[in-house]
Design a protein around this motif. Sequence first.
Motif, short mmCIF file in Angstrom:
data_model
loop_
_atom_site.label_atom_id
_atom_site.label_comp_id
_atom_site.label_asym_id
_atom_site.label_seq_id
_atom_site.Cartn_x
_atom_site.Cartn_y
_atom_site.Cartn_z
N MET A 1 0.83 -1.21 0.00
CA MET A 1 0.00 0.00 0.00
C MET A 1 0.86 1.25 0.00
O MET A 1 0.64 2.20 -0.73
N THR A 2 1.96 1.23 0.84
CA THR A 2 2.80 2.41 0.95
C THR A 2 3.46 2.75 -0.37
O THR A 2 3.50 3.90 -0.77
N SER A 3 3.94 1.74 -1.07
CA SER A 3 4.61 2.02 -2.34
C SER A 3 3.64 2.61 -3.36
O SER A 3 3.99 3.49 -4.13
N ALA A 4 2.40 2.11 -3.36
CA ALA A 4 1.41 2.64 -4.29
C ALA A 4 1.12 4.10 -4.00
O ALA A 4 0.98 4.92 -4.90
N LEU A 5 1.09 4.42 -2.71
CA LEU A 5 0.83 5.81 -2.34
C LEU A 5 2.01 6.69 -2.70
O LEU A 5 1.84 7.83 -3.10
N THR A 6 3.19 6.16 -2.56
CA THR A 6 4.38 6.95 -2.87
C THR A 6 4.36 7.43 -4.31
O THR A 6 4.72 8.56 -4.62
N GLU A 7 3.90 6.59 -5.21
CA GLU A 7 3.88 6.95 -6.62
C GLU A 7 2.91 8.09 -6.90
O GLU A 7 3.02 8.74 -7.93
N GLN A 8 1.96 8.32 -6.00
CA GLN A 8 0.94 9.34 -6.26
C GLN A 8 1.29 10.69 -5.65
O GLN A 8 0.55 11.65 -5.78
N LEU A 9 2.44 10.78 -4.96
CA LEU A 9 2.77 12.04 -4.32
C LEU A 9 3.05 13.12 -5.35
O LEU A 9 3.74 12.89 -6.34
N PRO A 10 2.53 14.35 -5.12
CA PRO A 10 2.85 15.44 -6.02
C PRO A 10 4.32 15.83 -5.89
O PRO A 10 4.97 15.51 -4.90
N ILE A 11 4.84 16.55 -6.85
CA ILE A 11 6.26 16.83 -6.89
C ILE A 11 6.68 17.91 -5.89
O ILE A 11 7.87 18.11 -5.67
N ASN A 39 -6.09 10.20 -3.63
CA ASN A 39 -7.23 9.41 -4.11
C ASN A 39 -7.89 8.76 -2.90
O ASN A 39 -7.27 7.92 -2.24
N ILE A 40 -9.11 9.11 -2.61
CA ILE A 40 -9.79 8.60 -1.41
C ILE A 40 -9.93 7.09 -1.42
O ILE A 40 -9.92 6.44 -0.37
N ASP A 41 -10.04 6.49 -2.61
CA ASP A 41 -10.19 5.04 -2.68
C ASP A 41 -8.97 4.30 -2.15
O ASP A 41 -9.07 3.17 -1.67
N ASP A 42 -7.78 4.93 -2.24
CA ASP A 42 -6.57 4.29 -1.75
C ASP A 42 -6.60 4.05 -0.25
O ASP A 42 -5.99 3.11 0.25
N PRO A 45 -9.68 1.05 2.90
CA PRO A 45 -9.58 0.01 3.93
C PRO A 45 -9.17 0.57 5.29
O PRO A 45 -9.73 0.18 6.32
N VAL A 46 -8.19 1.48 5.30
CA VAL A 46 -7.76 2.09 6.57
C VAL A 46 -8.89 2.90 7.17
O VAL A 46 -9.18 2.81 8.37
N TRP A 47 -9.53 3.70 6.33
CA TRP A 47 -10.62 4.59 6.80
C TRP A 47 -11.73 3.76 7.44
O TRP A 47 -12.19 4.05 8.55
N ARG A 48 -12.18 2.73 6.74
CA ARG A 48 -13.30 1.94 7.27
C ARG A 48 -12.92 1.21 8.55
O ARG A 48 -13.76 1.05 9.45
N ALA A 49 -11.68 0.76 8.65
CA ALA A 49 -11.25 0.07 9.87
C ALA A 49 -11.25 1.03 11.06
O ALA A 49 -11.70 0.67 12.16
N LEU A 50 -10.77 2.25 10.86
CA LEU A 50 -10.76 3.23 11.94
C LEU A 50 -12.17 3.75 12.23
O LEU A 50 -12.54 3.97 13.39
N GLU A 51 -12.96 3.92 11.18
CA GLU A 51 -14.33 4.39 11.34
C GLU A 51 -15.16 3.41 12.17
O GLU A 51 -16.06 3.82 12.93
N ASN A 77 -5.88 17.04 -7.08
CA ASN A 77 -4.67 17.68 -6.56
C ASN A 77 -4.95 18.57 -5.35
O ASN A 77 -4.02 19.13 -4.76
N ASN A 78 -6.22 18.69 -4.95
CA ASN A 78 -6.58 19.40 -3.72
C ASN A 78 -7.13 18.46 -2.65
O ASN A 78 -7.67 18.92 -1.65
N GLN A 79 -6.99 17.16 -2.87
CA GLN A 79 -7.38 16.16 -1.88
C GLN A 79 -6.12 15.54 -1.30
O GLN A 79 -5.23 15.12 -2.04
N PHE A 80 -6.07 15.45 0.04
CA PHE A 80 -4.92 14.85 0.71
C PHE A 80 -5.41 13.95 1.85
O PHE A 80 -6.16 14.41 2.71
N TYR A 81 -4.98 12.71 1.81
CA TYR A 81 -5.36 11.73 2.82
C TYR A 81 -4.07 11.21 3.45
O TYR A 81 -3.36 10.40 2.86
#
Length: 411
Positions: A1-11, A39-42, A45-51, A77-81
């Motif tokens: 999961m972490t690696s997938a998120l890393t690829e989406q980081l803005p520059i 991307n909220i879909d990423d 799983p974490v969100w629902r587990a904490l929710e 580009n204005n959404q950050f999770y």
Amino acid sequence: MTSALTEQLPIDLGDANSGAIVPPTQFSDLSFSFSVSQNIDDVEPVWRALEAQGIHSPGQSFDFIKLWVEARKIASNNQFYVVGYAGGEPIALLPLHRKAVKGVRLFTWFPGANVGAYAPLVDVDRLRQMSPTQRQALWKGMSRMLPSADLIYLRAVPIETANAGRLFDELGTLQPFETLYRSQYGSWEECDRLQRSKSRRKHDRQQGERLEALGEVSFEEVRSGPETTSIIDTMFTQRSARFKAMGIRDTFVVERLTDFYHQAAQPGTGVDVRLHVLRLENEIVAVRYNVVWGKAMYCLISSMSADPHIQGGSPGKQCLLRVMKSVFGEEIGEFDMGAGFTDEKRHWCNVQVPLSQHYMPLSARGAMVLATHQWIQRSKGKIKANKALMKALRRPIQLFNRVFCGPSDAS
């Protein structure tokens, strides 16, 4: 999961790397790591587990916020999770909307005053076991995952978390805000016994009789479906008339929020909307727009007819009386009426939850905004506490709002 998120980081995230481990020696026996996605879909799983551990309002619901983002067409580009991990396990999630407001670049919750309270999604037990220093390190580490900005501004956060104490004291600088009002009862009989005196019951009965003298009165709960469209349209028409009479802007129209509430009430959204509707001779005279999560019901909007012919019957109060009679029982044990004091909350609410605003300056400008905003909030509090001053300033404030206050300046 972490690696997938890393690829989406803005520059423009600077030196922060998604998933980078904070050296354990810096935070005693805990190793923190962090990730961020746009991307909220990423983070579902974490969100629902904490929710699942419990939330304070629909503003923490995955389904509610996902629908908000889609309906409001908030650019990715204005959404950050931002997710914080301890020992590789997710313990905190901050869903943030990047905005530019009056030239200030800030991160804040996605909705504004549309729900009563907000808070980070957290693993309550793990956070409670941490020391204040560790919690402070967690929030600071999460804030460093964000791109350059002036301020993180988090409004309406409960000062205490149920049975867990003050878990958010280290989340930046705190400023007392408002109070959230709730009714918590095991049954209508308990609510009636504790909240209504003999004179209150007599007064409610007299108002009901005046309303019934005007024609047939009916009350119902309407859930997701085609009928909700006309009910919600009527509700917003009644709200607009009320705003006009008070001389204030209609935020629902000005900020184009009505579509969201229509969409939320449709089937398949994951948002459990329930409309309580009071009719007189089959015409809608009062509406309450509620969202249910677990055993709690949250009232987001209420309205009543502006027709002076029926005001003597107090359709708004009669609608609420019927709501209180119908909600408590096996399914619903808590009815949240939102923040800010009103007569109806004084009459019905037996629980008060103090809220605070949290600020994390990210630049010199952000620190200046923090100081200014806190001064404004303190001044507003003093004005509200002084009835004579409040009355004297009401018309100038209304004039200022009409002339200068437009839609939110968000990018």
